[in-house]
Design a protein around this motif. Structure first.
Motif, PDB file in Angstrom:
ATOM      1  N   ALA A   1       1.048  16.385  66.557  1.00 28.45           N
ATOM      2  CA  ALA A   1       2.033  16.613  67.618  1.00 28.45           C
ATOM      3  C   ALA A   1       3.423  16.140  67.237  1.00 28.45           C
ATOM      4  CB  ALA A   1       1.584  15.907  68.897  1.00 28.45           C
ATOM      5  N   LEU A   2       3.514  15.175  66.314  1.00 26.02           N
ATOM      6  CA  LEU A   2       4.812  14.555  66.024  1.00 26.02           C
ATOM      7  C   LEU A   2       5.913  15.544  65.652  1.00 26.02           C
ATOM      8  CD1 LEU A   2       6.578  12.070  65.693  1.00 26.02           C
ATOM      9  CD2 LEU A   2       5.641  11.781  63.384  1.00 26.02           C
ATOM     10  N   PRO A   3       5.688  16.464  64.694  1.00 27.01           N
ATOM     11  CA  PRO A   3       6.768  17.403  64.353  1.00 27.01           C
ATOM     12  C   PRO A   3       7.170  18.286  65.529  1.00 27.01           C
ATOM     13  CG  PRO A   3       5.040  17.442  62.693  1.00 27.01           C
ATOM     14  CD  PRO A   3       4.502  16.673  63.850  1.00 27.01           C
ATOM     15  N   TRP A   4       6.172  18.660  66.356  1.00 26.09           N
ATOM     16  CA  TRP A   4       6.474  19.502  67.502  1.00 26.09           C
ATOM     17  C   TRP A   4       7.270  18.735  68.548  1.00 26.09           C
ATOM     18  CZ3 TRP A   4       5.924  24.442  66.683  1.00 26.09           C
ATOM     19  CH2 TRP A   4       4.991  24.880  65.746  1.00 26.09           C
ATOM     20  N   ILE A   5       6.969  17.449  68.684  1.00 25.34           N
ATOM     21  CA  ILE A   5       7.743  16.616  69.606  1.00 25.34           C
ATOM     22  C   ILE A   5       9.191  16.511  69.118  1.00 25.34           C
ATOM     23  CG2 ILE A   5       8.036  14.277  70.518  1.00 25.34           C
ATOM     24  CD1 ILE A   5       4.957  14.020  70.442  1.00 25.34           C
ATOM     25  N   LYS A   6       9.349  16.276  67.819  1.00 28.44           N
ATOM     26  CA  LYS A   6      10.704  16.221  67.251  1.00 28.44           C
ATOM     27  C   LYS A   6      11.415  17.555  67.433  1.00 28.44           C
ATOM     28  CE  LYS A   6      11.307  14.277  63.264  1.00 28.44           C
ATOM     29  NZ  LYS A   6      11.111  13.979  61.821  1.00 28.44           N
TER      30      LYS A   6
ATOM     31  N   LEU B   1      -0.413  23.528  78.672  1.00 31.88           N
ATOM     32  CA  LEU B   1       1.022  23.440  78.379  1.00 31.88           C
ATOM     33  C   LEU B   1       1.273  22.548  77.168  1.00 31.88           C
ATOM     34  CD1 LEU B   1       3.753  24.407  79.498  1.00 31.88           C
ATOM     35  CD2 LEU B   1       3.757  22.404  80.987  1.00 31.88           C
ATOM     36  N   LEU B   2       0.609  21.405  77.125  1.00 30.80           N
ATOM     37  CA  LEU B   2       0.783  20.482  76.005  1.00 30.80           C
ATOM     38  C   LEU B   2       0.173  21.051  74.726  1.00 30.80           C
ATOM     39  CD1 LEU B   2      -0.053  17.060  77.728  1.00 30.80           C
ATOM     40  CD2 LEU B   2       2.174  18.177  77.466  1.00 30.80           C
ATOM     41  N   ILE B   3      -0.988  21.684  74.842  1.00 28.13           N
ATOM     42  CA  ILE B   3      -1.639  22.250  73.667  1.00 28.13           C
ATOM     43  C   ILE B   3      -0.783  23.352  73.055  1.00 28.13           C
ATOM     44  CG2 ILE B   3      -3.668  23.522  72.842  1.00 28.13           C
ATOM     45  CD1 ILE B   3      -5.249  22.132  75.104  1.00 28.13           C
ATOM     46  N   GLU B   4      -0.189  24.190  73.914  1.00 32.43           N
ATOM     47  CA  GLU B   4       0.623  25.301  73.414  1.00 32.43           C
ATOM     48  C   GLU B   4       1.910  24.816  72.760  1.00 32.43           C
ATOM     49  OE1 GLU B   4       1.778  29.357  72.778  1.00 32.43           O
ATOM     50  OE2 GLU B   4      -0.132  28.329  73.075  1.00 32.43           O
ATOM     51  N   LEU B   5       2.538  23.817  73.343  1.00 33.92           N
ATOM     52  CA  LEU B   5       3.865  23.388  72.868  1.00 33.92           C
ATOM     53  C   LEU B   5       3.815  22.301  71.805  1.00 33.92           C
ATOM     54  CD1 LEU B   5       5.912  23.283  76.203  1.00 33.92           C
ATOM     55  CD2 LEU B   5       5.793  25.135  74.517  1.00 33.92           C
ATOM     56  N   LEU B   6       2.704  21.556  71.724  1.00 33.26           N
ATOM     57  CA  LEU B   6       2.705  20.367  70.870  1.00 33.26           C
ATOM     58  C   LEU B   6       1.609  20.359  69.815  1.00 33.26           C
ATOM     59  CD1 LEU B   6       3.420  17.585  73.545  1.00 33.26           C
ATOM     60  CD2 LEU B   6       5.064  18.855  72.152  1.00 33.26           C
ATOM     61  N   THR B   7       0.931  21.494  69.593  1.00 36.26           N
ATOM     62  CA  THR B   7      -0.067  21.548  68.531  1.00 36.26           C
ATOM     63  C   THR B   7       0.176  22.759  67.642  1.00 36.26           C
ATOM     64  OG1 THR B   7      -1.695  22.873  69.775  1.00 36.26           O
ATOM     65  CG2 THR B   7      -1.770  20.480  70.070  1.00 36.26           C
ATOM     66  N   ASP B   8      -0.423  22.718  66.444  1.00 35.99           N
ATOM     67  CA  ASP B   8      -0.198  23.780  65.468  1.00 35.99           C
ATOM     68  C   ASP B   8      -0.767  25.125  65.913  1.00 35.99           C
ATOM     69  OD1 ASP B   8       1.041  21.940  63.860  1.00 35.99           O
ATOM     70  OD2 ASP B   8      -0.652  21.670  62.491  1.00 35.99           O
TER      71      ASP B   8
ATOM     72  N   THR C   1      -8.153  11.143  67.448  1.00 29.83           N
ATOM     73  CA  THR C   1      -6.948  10.891  68.236  1.00 29.83           C
ATOM     74  C   THR C   1      -5.733  10.764  67.334  1.00 29.83           C
ATOM     75  OG1 THR C   1      -8.258   9.727  69.898  1.00 29.83           O
ATOM     76  CG2 THR C   1      -5.887   9.365  69.933  1.00 29.83           C
ATOM     77  N   GLY C   2      -5.915  10.070  66.221  1.00 22.91           N
ATOM     78  CA  GLY C   2      -4.807   9.915  65.283  1.00 22.91           C
ATOM     79  C   GLY C   2      -4.334  11.242  64.727  1.00 22.91           C
ATOM     80  N   ASN C   3      -5.293  12.128  64.416  1.00 22.94           N
ATOM     81  CA  ASN C   3      -4.934  13.445  63.886  1.00 22.94           C
ATOM     82  C   ASN C   3      -4.166  14.269  64.910  1.00 22.94           C
ATOM     83  OD1 ASN C   3      -6.068  13.055  61.370  1.00 22.94           O
ATOM     84  ND2 ASN C   3      -8.078  13.882  61.969  1.00 22.94           N
ATOM     85  N   VAL C   4      -4.600  14.193  66.174  1.00 25.80           N
ATOM     86  CA  VAL C   4      -3.908  14.929  67.236  1.00 25.80           C
ATOM     87  C   VAL C   4      -2.475  14.433  67.384  1.00 25.80           C
ATOM     88  CG1 VAL C   4      -3.822  15.340  69.721  1.00 25.80           C
ATOM     89  CG2 VAL C   4      -5.997  15.527  68.508  1.00 25.80           C
ATOM     90  N   LEU C   5      -2.304  13.124  67.405  1.00 26.57           N
ATOM     91  CA  LEU C   5      -0.966  12.559  67.559  1.00 26.57           C
ATOM     92  C   LEU C   5      -0.095  12.879  66.346  1.00 26.57           C
ATOM     93  CD1 LEU C   5      -1.902   9.093  69.091  1.00 26.57           C
ATOM     94  CD2 LEU C   5      -0.901  11.051  70.270  1.00 26.57           C
ATOM     95  N   PHE C   6      -0.702  12.821  65.143  1.00 31.07           N
ATOM     96  CA  PHE C   6       0.049  13.135  63.928  1.00 31.07           C
ATOM     97  C   PHE C   6       0.500  14.595  63.938  1.00 31.07           C
ATOM     98  CE2 PHE C   6       0.251  14.517  59.482  1.00 31.07           C
ATOM     99  CZ  PHE C   6       1.202  13.618  58.996  1.00 31.07           C
TER     100      PHE C   6
END
Length: 318
Positions: free
Chosen positions: A25-30, A278-285, A18-23
Motif C-alpha cells: 500500500a505504501l507507494p499507492w499512499i504516496k 474502496l481501499l482495495i481498489e485505491l491502495l493495492t496493486d 499484514t506486513g506485505n499488505v502495508l508494504f
C-alpha cells in the motif's frame, strides 16, 4: 513485573501477510496523498446502515492519509420511499423520472435534508470532518432544463468549484447532494452519475470512483467471467458505441468518459457491497473493480509486469 509470553492465539502467517499488505500500500499512499478523489456514492452501500458506516470509515481513513475526498450522491431509493409515503404520482419518460415543481420540493427535501445529513453524520462520528453541500449552494452546480417534458430535471451547464475548494483547503470533506440551480434560482434534480463526472472534471480530480452494486464493467453482463479489470478511454468509448453496455451502467461510463476527456487521470467502477472495496481498489496493486485510463500509455503501464512501478512514477510526476 509480569510479561505476557503466550502468543498461541496469533496466526503464524499474520505478521508477514499484514506486513506485505502495508508494504504494497505504501507507494499507492504516496501516490494519492495530496490528490483529489471524487467518490460517487450510491447503491446498497448507501441504503444498508452497516455498509454505509464501513464505507464512511474507509473514506475517513483516506482523509487521514491526506487524500482530498469529495463525495457526490443521489438518493433514488429514498426519494421513491418518500413518494410512496405521500401517495405522490410517479411518471417516467424514456427511463427518467418526470419531476414536477411539487415533486422537486420532495426531491430536494429528501436529498438535502435527509440523505445528505445522514452521510455527513456517519462521517462526523469520527470527528468534525464533513460538510453537507447542495449543488445549489453558492451556485456550485448551475443548470438548465434538460427536457421540458421531464420538468425540473437539470442539464449541467457549469460547476463553480470555489465553495468546494474552500472546504477542501480547510480540511473538510464536501458531501454534495445533486440538486442544481438555474440563473433564476429554480431548483433541478440532477443525475448523480453525471454530476459526479462534472464535479471531478471541474475540480481537477486525479481519480473518480463509482460505488455500485456490481463488481465492475463486464464485456457481457450476463457472463460474470467477462469482468474487465482495465480498459482505456478509447475502448470505453467503443464499448458505449457498440450498444453492448448494460443499461444501468451507461450513465456511469458516459460520465467516466467525460471526466477522463477533461483531464481526470483514472476512473474506477467498484462494488460498494464488498468490504473495504474502496481501499482495495485505491491502495493495492491488483485492485478489485474496473479501472479506466485516460491514455493508452497508462493502460499499458498497468498491464505490463513492471506496470505498477511505472504507473506510480507517471502519476507522481503529474
Amino acid at each position: 513485573m509480569k510479561y505476557v509470553t503466550d502468543t498461541s492465539h496469533r496466526a503464524k502467517d499474520t505478521d508477514e501477510r499484514t506486513g506485505n499488505v502495508l508494504f504494497e500500500a505504501l507507494p499507492w499512499i504516496k501516490n494519492i496523498t495530496g490528490k483529489t478523489v471524487v467518490i460517487k456514492y450510491g447503491g446498497a452501500a448507501m441504503v444498508d446502515e452497516k455498509l454505509r458506516a464501513d464505507v464512511m470509515s474507509d473514506i475517513v481513513l483516506l482523509k487521514i492519509l491526506g487524500v482530498n475526498v469529495v463525495i457526490v450522491h443521489g438518493g433514488g431509493k429514498a426519494i421513491n420511499r418518500a413518494f410512496e409515503a405521500l401517495n405522490f404520482p410517479v411518471e417516467f419518460k424514456n427511463g427518467q423520472r418526470v419531476t414536477t415543481p411539487a415533486a422537486m420540493d420532495v426531491v430536494r427535501q429528501v436529498l438535502v435534508g435527509e440523505v445528505n445529513q445522514d452521510l455527513v453524520a456517519a462521517i462526523n462520528r469520527h470527528g468534525n470532518l464533513a460538510v453537507g453541500v447542495s449543488g445549489a449552494d453558492a451556485g456550485t452546480i448551475m443548470c438548465s432544463t434538460l427536457d421540458p417534458e421531464l420538468g425540473r430535471v437539470g442539464k449541467i451547464e457549469h460547476v463553480d468549484t470555489a465553495y468546494l475548494e474552500s472546504l477542501i483547503k480547510n480540511e473538510y470533506i464536501p458531501v454534495v447532494a445533486t440538486v442544481g440551480v438555474d440563473e433564476d434560482g429554480g431548483y433541478y434534480n440532477i443525475n448523480a452519475d453525471v454530476a459526479a463526472g462534472h464535479v471531478a472534471a471541474a475540480i481537477g480530480a486525479q481519480k473518480i470512483v463509482y460505488l455500485t452494486d456490481v463488481d465492475g464493467v463486464y464485456e457481457d453482463f450476463s457472463n460474470k467471467d467477462t469482468l474487465i479489470s482495465n480498459m482505456s478511454l478509447r475502448e470505453m468509448e467503443e464499448m458505449l458505441a457498440s450498444g453492448i453496455v448494460d443499461k444501468g451502467m451507461i450513465p456511469k461510463l458516459q460520465s467516466c468518459c467525460f471526466a477522463l476527456r477533461a483531464g481526470v487521470f483514472r476512473s474506477h467502477v467498484i462494488n460498494g457491497k464488498t468490504p473495504h472495496s474502496l481501499l482495495i481498489e485505491l491502495l493495492t496493486d491488483k485492485g478489485i473493480g474496473t479501472t479506466m485510463h485516460s491514455t493508452e500509455e497508462a493502460l499499458e503501464y498497468d498491464a505490463h509486469p513492471l506496470g505498477t512501478f511505472a504507473s506510480r512514477l507517471s502519476v507522481n510526476n503529474l
